[in-house]
Design a protein around this motif. Structure first.
Motif, PDB file in Angstrom:
ATOM      1  N   SER A 552       0.846  -1.194   0.000  1.00  0.00           N
ATOM      2  CA  SER A 552       0.000   0.000   0.000  1.00  0.00           C
ATOM      3  C   SER A 552       0.883   1.246   0.000  1.00  0.00           C
ATOM      4  CB  SER A 552      -0.918   0.012   1.220  1.00  0.00           C
ATOM      5  OG  SER A 552      -1.728  -1.144   1.243  1.00  0.00           O
ATOM      6  N   THR A 553       0.341   2.322  -0.578  1.00  0.00           N
ATOM      7  CA  THR A 553       1.086   3.580  -0.652  1.00  0.00           C
ATOM      8  C   THR A 553       0.350   4.651   0.137  1.00  0.00           C
ATOM      9  OG1 THR A 553      -0.038   4.325  -2.676  1.00  0.00           O
ATOM     10  CG2 THR A 553       1.919   2.954  -2.943  1.00  0.00           C
ATOM     11  N   CYS A 554       1.089   5.702   0.519  1.00  0.00           N
ATOM     12  CA  CYS A 554       0.499   6.774   1.315  1.00  0.00           C
ATOM     13  C   CYS A 554       1.312   8.044   1.138  1.00  0.00           C
ATOM     14  CB  CYS A 554       0.440   6.369   2.791  1.00  0.00           C
ATOM     15  SG  CYS A 554      -0.307   7.619   3.872  1.00  0.00           S
ATOM     16  N   LEU A 555       0.626   9.174   1.048  1.00  0.00           N
ATOM     17  CA  LEU A 555       1.263  10.491   1.044  1.00  0.00           C
ATOM     18  C   LEU A 555       0.697  11.277   2.212  1.00  0.00           C
ATOM     19  CD1 LEU A 555       3.073  12.625  -0.389  1.00  0.00           C
ATOM     20  CD2 LEU A 555       1.007  13.385  -1.569  1.00  0.00           C
ATOM     21  N   TYR A 556       1.590  11.780   3.075  1.00  0.00           N
ATOM     22  CA  TYR A 556       1.175  12.516   4.267  1.00  0.00           C
ATOM     23  C   TYR A 556       1.797  13.900   4.212  1.00  0.00           C
ATOM     24  CZ  TYR A 556       0.232  13.404   9.256  1.00  0.00           C
ATOM     25  OH  TYR A 556      -0.216  13.933  10.440  1.00  0.00           O
ATOM     26  N   ALA A 557       0.913  14.935   4.253  1.00  0.00           N
ATOM     27  CA  ALA A 557       1.379  16.327   4.180  1.00  0.00           C
ATOM     28  C   ALA A 557       0.789  17.104   5.347  1.00  0.00           C
ATOM     29  CB  ALA A 557       0.971  16.963   2.860  1.00  0.00           C
ATOM     30  N   VAL A 558       1.592  17.975   5.960  1.00  0.00           N
ATOM     31  CA  VAL A 558       1.154  18.830   7.071  1.00  0.00           C
ATOM     32  C   VAL A 558       1.379  20.282   6.684  1.00  0.00           C
ATOM     33  CG1 VAL A 558       1.497  19.461   9.484  1.00  0.00           C
ATOM     34  CG2 VAL A 558       1.650  17.058   8.795  1.00  0.00           C
ATOM     35  N   TYR A 559       0.299  21.078   6.775  1.00  0.00           N
ATOM     36  CA  TYR A 559       0.389  22.504   6.420  1.00  0.00           C
ATOM     37  C   TYR A 559       0.127  23.347   7.666  1.00  0.00           C
ATOM     38  CZ  TYR A 559      -0.808  27.059   4.516  1.00  0.00           C
ATOM     39  OH  TYR A 559      -0.856  28.411   4.263  1.00  0.00           O
ATOM     40  N   ARG A 565       4.243  26.973   5.889  1.00  0.00           N
ATOM     41  CA  ARG A 565       5.120  25.885   5.456  1.00  0.00           C
ATOM     42  C   ARG A 565       4.326  24.585   5.374  1.00  0.00           C
ATOM     43  NH1 ARG A 565       8.987  28.427   8.964  1.00  0.00           N
ATOM     44  NH2 ARG A 565       8.460  26.953  10.625  1.00  0.00           N
ATOM     45  N   CYS A 566       4.658  23.787   4.347  1.00  0.00           N
ATOM     46  CA  CYS A 566       4.006  22.492   4.131  1.00  0.00           C
ATOM     47  C   CYS A 566       5.092  21.427   4.059  1.00  0.00           C
ATOM     48  CB  CYS A 566       3.175  22.497   2.856  1.00  0.00           C
ATOM     49  SG  CYS A 566       2.199  20.992   2.603  1.00  0.00           S
ATOM     50  N   THR A 567       4.925  20.364   4.824  1.00  0.00           N
ATOM     51  CA  THR A 567       5.896  19.278   4.892  1.00  0.00           C
ATOM     52  C   THR A 567       5.283  18.026   4.268  1.00  0.00           C
ATOM     53  OG1 THR A 567       6.770  20.194   6.942  1.00  0.00           O
ATOM     54  CG2 THR A 567       7.384  17.938   6.393  1.00  0.00           C
ATOM     55  N   PHE A 568       5.980  17.425   3.283  1.00  0.00           N
ATOM     56  CA  PHE A 568       5.510  16.232   2.586  1.00  0.00           C
ATOM     57  C   PHE A 568       6.388  15.040   2.964  1.00  0.00           C
ATOM     58  CE2 PHE A 568       4.549  19.778  -0.278  1.00  0.00           C
ATOM     59  CZ  PHE A 568       3.199  19.581  -0.514  1.00  0.00           C
ATOM     60  N   ALA A 569       5.733  13.849   3.079  1.00  0.00           N
ATOM     61  CA  ALA A 569       6.448  12.584   3.202  1.00  0.00           C
ATOM     62  C   ALA A 569       5.655  11.542   2.418  1.00  0.00           C
ATOM     63  CB  ALA A 569       6.590  12.169   4.665  1.00  0.00           C
ATOM     64  N   SER A 570       6.366  10.707   1.655  1.00  0.00           N
ATOM     65  CA  SER A 570       5.698   9.772   0.748  1.00  0.00           C
ATOM     66  C   SER A 570       6.208   8.355   0.976  1.00  0.00           C
ATOM     67  CB  SER A 570       5.933  10.183  -0.709  1.00  0.00           C
ATOM     68  OG  SER A 570       5.414   9.224  -1.603  1.00  0.00           O
ATOM     69  N   PHE A 603      12.070   6.793   6.054  1.00  0.00           N
ATOM     70  CA  PHE A 603      11.317   7.791   5.308  1.00  0.00           C
ATOM     71  C   PHE A 603      11.902   9.176   5.565  1.00  0.00           C
ATOM     72  CE2 PHE A 603       8.355   4.303   6.064  1.00  0.00           C
ATOM     73  CZ  PHE A 603       7.913   4.044   4.773  1.00  0.00           C
ATOM     74  N   GLU A 604      11.832  10.020   4.551  1.00  0.00           N
ATOM     75  CA  GLU A 604      12.324  11.402   4.650  1.00  0.00           C
ATOM     76  C   GLU A 604      11.214  12.349   4.245  1.00  0.00           C
ATOM     77  OE1 GLU A 604      15.979  12.025   2.596  1.00  0.00           O
ATOM     78  OE2 GLU A 604      16.727  10.013   3.046  1.00  0.00           O
ATOM     79  N   SER A 605      11.410  13.634   4.505  1.00  0.00           N
ATOM     80  CA  SER A 605      10.393  14.637   4.205  1.00  0.00           C
ATOM     81  C   SER A 605      11.021  15.802   3.462  1.00  0.00           C
ATOM     82  CB  SER A 605       9.722  15.131   5.489  1.00  0.00           C
ATOM     83  OG  SER A 605      10.675  15.783   6.318  1.00  0.00           O
ATOM     84  N   ALA A 606      10.157  16.592   2.843  1.00  0.00           N
ATOM     85  CA  ALA A 606      10.572  17.828   2.168  1.00  0.00           C
ATOM     86  C   ALA A 606       9.629  18.933   2.609  1.00  0.00           C
ATOM     87  CB  ALA A 606      10.521  17.658   0.654  1.00  0.00           C
TER      88      ALA A 606
END
Length: 815
Positions: A552-559, A565-570, A603-606
């Protein structure tokens, strides 16, 4: 006699093997037609006999037969004994019989049949056959001349058609039989005369012998030739095949219904297929009534149907106009006591009404067949026939019951599927939630398009989760599969993400915990399957069950609306699309980790800073990888073009719906999710930040700053509780925290108080004893606020507390 008939050129004697011959005499008993059999029987050629008196062929007293034919007034003559003169001067004895070919007095002609006796005991097969065909054969026979006028019919044709000789002879088919397509029959007769080839066709119609029932005949036509080989007439052999054709049609109708039904699990389409399959082959009008609860997938009570049950018309063919304005879905046959009696008794009913005009709805003969399967009555089917067709008979009852019995199984399957699909979709919709409620940080719109599979379920999902500090988390995910287990696994993952989000974990850390959870789910599932196999080695295991949640896949973003600022992790998910307020659309490029449950690198984030009004587009692969000739690259390009189009005052929901409609085919093989979020920035006047020094006097100073800020926000009612919360949190920082530290107050949908420091020490709530001097700070905070918690970051921790903007009565009564 012999000298009179001698030809100019002698011919060789012919064999007397032919026992029978035919010839035609005119009204004056002159020979006008001489068959090859006659030449073989008597030895005289046609050129020597034609237009000569018939009496020249008769010997002795038999010459009086010629006068008897001239005086005869009926349509038949004989049989009578006769003596015939052969060319070699011998005399042959036999029988003579004659039948009138043309009945007009001035044009009467006789078809004469001559048979000879070979011996006293030898049977005359030819004579017996000819006589049987004319008088006793079960096959109707007729002969038509070159003008297509009847010159001969046997007794069977008279019986079948109900036409005597004087009604048929000398007339064409269209002149004598108005109940069939006479012109079509005459066209076929003409084709046989011209081509000389036989043919067989089916003819339908009614005759004077049975004017109320339609019959079907096999009409075989073949040419009749003279001794020169020329076609001069056409013969017809007619056989009634009505029962055979009706049996074939009944079998074909059952086959047609069987092929149409069962191809879909849509209830209305199934009933419509039943109506279309039976019109016009079986009825002029077919109407299907179902109980009200069947439309909703409900199960009617077994046994008799109550007279008060509500029925609705599910399908009717042909479509009929409404009898009254504003009334929809009205069937021409109506619904009355006969249908109700069929429902209550479970037996087929019939009724015969007054005959109506052919173009008037309804019919003069009705058949009502209840739809019953597994002991449950689902409705009733009404078949109606108009005045141009026969009324329903016993064989029609059996056929209708067979058709409806087959349809009942398909209708019940569609009903049960409707119930299961509605339940499954309700489950999935409830698991997906309502992101439109969202938060003040973003405006959101979402769309889920299920796959066109059996239940319309899938594993794609989305979520919008409010976080502390006015932040919001945007999530999309994709679980392998398109069935109920996939939907259930999707619900478990969504619940796990929400639970981890409540802990205010950083996006990479949240995905790491989710990855561990997926692996535990797979281990549990494997143990469960092993246990099932131990009890039943033959138990089937689906591919979806074997796959589980791994992959399964997931994209988690916090704004964060304060810092924008918005932080993405995939975790192996599709990259988000970012549309700036200027209209530039670019795909974000966060580090993509492995799919969930497979293990691999951490996992890493941007993190990116977004202008206010930026549109975030999150989606699953089902949105961009479906459609004719579309691959992933072209799908991503098309998504960018659709999102980048000028907005034209479109709402987010309209934009979401139009994008999904453009990218997802009508019957998708994969489910798809699209989540749109337009960012907001918190107004600087809506938050205030103060640095906290190590001076213990900072507590009173912070209380004063907070009181002034609440007064500017017109929140004086919250001053006491907020000062108390600030005092406790700032005191904890001064005692147990580390510098730098700061206090932030945010006015959003709630009043948020945050105290941050560089320590990672985790505070925890405890109930102090009556003799304890401390330990009541966080307990007071928990009692005065709506929610509180701690979140961690690379620079330390933040303790936060939220209050509603309106103080509740009795809030401090327990303190």
């Amino acid at each position: 006699m012999t000298s009179q008939l001698s030809p100019s050129e002698p011919t060789a004697p012919t064999s007397r093997s032919a026992p029978e011959a035919t010839l035609v005499l005119d009204a004056g008993s002159r020979v006008v037609a001489w068959s090859p059999q006659a030449e073989e029987l008597l030895g005289h050629r046609a050129c020597d006999i034609l237009n000569r008196p018939f009496e020249e062929l008769l010997a002795g007293s038999a010459a009086g037969i010629s006068g008897g034919l001239q005086r005869a007034t009926g349509t038949a003559f004989g049989p009578c004994p006769v003596a015939l003169c052969h060319r070699d001067a011998s005399v042959l004895t036999g029988q003579l019989s004659a039948t009138v070919l043309l009945g007009a007095d001035e044009g009467r002609q006789w078809l004469v049949r001559l048979t000879v006796n070979h011996g006293r005991g030898d049977p005359d097969y030819h004579a017996a056959l000819f006589d049987a065909l004319l008088h006793r054969a079960p096959v109707a026979l007729a002969v038509y001349d070159a003008d297509l006028r009847c010159v001969l019919q046997n007794s069977e044709l008279q019986r079948v058609s109900g036409l005597a000789d004087e009604q048929r002879l000398g007339r064409t088919t269209s002149e004598t039989l108005s109940g069939i397509e006479g012109k079509a029959v005459e066209r076929r007769q003409r084709e046989v005369l011209e081509s000389g080839l036989p043919r067989t066709d089916e003819v339908r119609g009614m005759t004077p012998a049975d004017p109320s029932h339609e019959h079907v005949w096999a009409d075989s036509m073949f040419p009749l030739r003279n001794h020169h080989g020329e076609v001069f007439a056409v013969a017809q052999a007619i056989l009634d095949i009505t029962e055979r054709v009706h049996a074939r049609e009944r079998l074909g109708l059952v086959t047609e219904v069987g092929s149409r039904l069962g191809n879909t699990l849509d209830l209305r389409q199934t009933t419509l297929d039943l109506a279309c399959a039976t019109v016009p082959l079986f009825a002029d009008i077919t109407c299907v009534h179902l109980l009200e609860e069947v439309f909703d997938g409900g199960t009617p009570a077994p046994g008799r149907v109550s007279p008060h049950s509500v029925l609705r018309c599910a399908a009717v063919r042909p479509e009929l106009p409404c009898p009254r304005p504003g009334v929809a879905a009205v069937c021409g046959c109506g619904f009355g006591p006969v249908q109700q009696r069929a429902l209550s008794t479970g037996a087929t009913m019939t009724s015969v009404g007054e005959r109506r005009a052919a173009d008037e709805p309804g019919g003069h003969s009705h058949l009502y067949v209840p739809i019953v399967t597994r002991g449950i009555t689902l409705g009733v089917v009404t078949f109606a026939r108009g005045t141009t067709r026969e009324q329903f008979e016993k064989d029609d009852f059996l056929l209708a019951e067979e058709i409806v019995a087959r349809a009942a199984v398909s209708i019940d399957n569609a009903r049960r599927y409707s119930r299961e699909r509605a339940t499954a979709l309700a489950l999935q919709r409830s698991l997906l939630g309502h992101p439109e409620a969202g938060s003040s940080a973003v405006d959101v719109a979402a769309s889920y398009r299920p796959a066109a599979c059996e239940l319309g379920l899938g594993g794609d999902w989305y979520d919008v989760i409010p976080l502390s500090g006015a932040r919001v988390a945007l999530v999309t995910g994709d679980v392998v599969g398109h069935d109920l287990p996939a939907a259930a696994m999707m619900g478990r993952l969504r619940t796990a993400v929400r639970t981890l989000a409540e802990l205010d974990l950083e996006p990479p850390e949240l995905l790491a915990h989710l990855d561990d959870a997926v692996r535990r789910m797979d281990d549990e599932q494997s143990m469960s399957l092993d246990s099932e196999r131990a009890y039943s080695r033959d138990a089937p295991t689906s591919a979806t069950q074997a796959e589980g949640a791994a992959g399964s896949t997931c994209l988690y973003a916090v704004y964060d609306p304060v810092s924008r600022r918005c932080t993405f992790a995939s975790a192996g998910h599709m990259p988000p699309l970012v549309l700036s307020p200027s209209g530039t659309a670019e795909f974000a490029d966060p580090p993509v980790g492995p799919p969930l449950g497979l293990g691999g690198p951490p996992f890493e984030s941007a993190e990116v800073t977004l202008p206010e009004g930026t549109l975030l587009v999150l989606y699953t692969n089902g949105l961009v990888q479906q459609g004719s000739g579309r691959d992933l690259s072209s799908g991503l390009r098309q998504l960018r073009l659709l999102v980048s189009r000028p907005q034209r005052e479109r709402t987010l929901q309209e934009m979401c719906r139009e994008t999904v409609d453009a990218l997802v085919p009508p019957s998708p093989v994969d489910d798809a999710v699209l989540l749109l979020a337009r960012t907001r920035a918190l107004n600087p006047d809506a938050y205030a930040t103060w640095d906290i020094s190590e001076d213990p006097q900072q507590v009173s100073h912070m209380r004063a700053m907070v009181a002034e800020q609440l007064e500017r926000w017109d929140l004086d009612a919250l001053q006491f509780s907020t000062e108390l919360v600030v005092s406790e949190l700032v005191t904890n920082v001064l005692r147990y925290g580390a510098q730098p530290a700061r206090l932030r107050l945010i006015k959003d949908r709630t009043l948020i108080c945050e105290v941050s420091d560089s320590s990672s020490t985790s505070p925890h709530l405890r109930r102090a004893r009556t003799t304890d001097e401390g330990g009541r700070g966080l307990f007071l905070v928990a009692q005065l606020t709506q929610a509180w918690g701690t979140r961690y970051s690379g620079g330390g921790k933040t303790i936060w507390a939220e209050q509603t903007l309106v103080a509740k009565e009795g809030q401090f009564a327990s303190l």
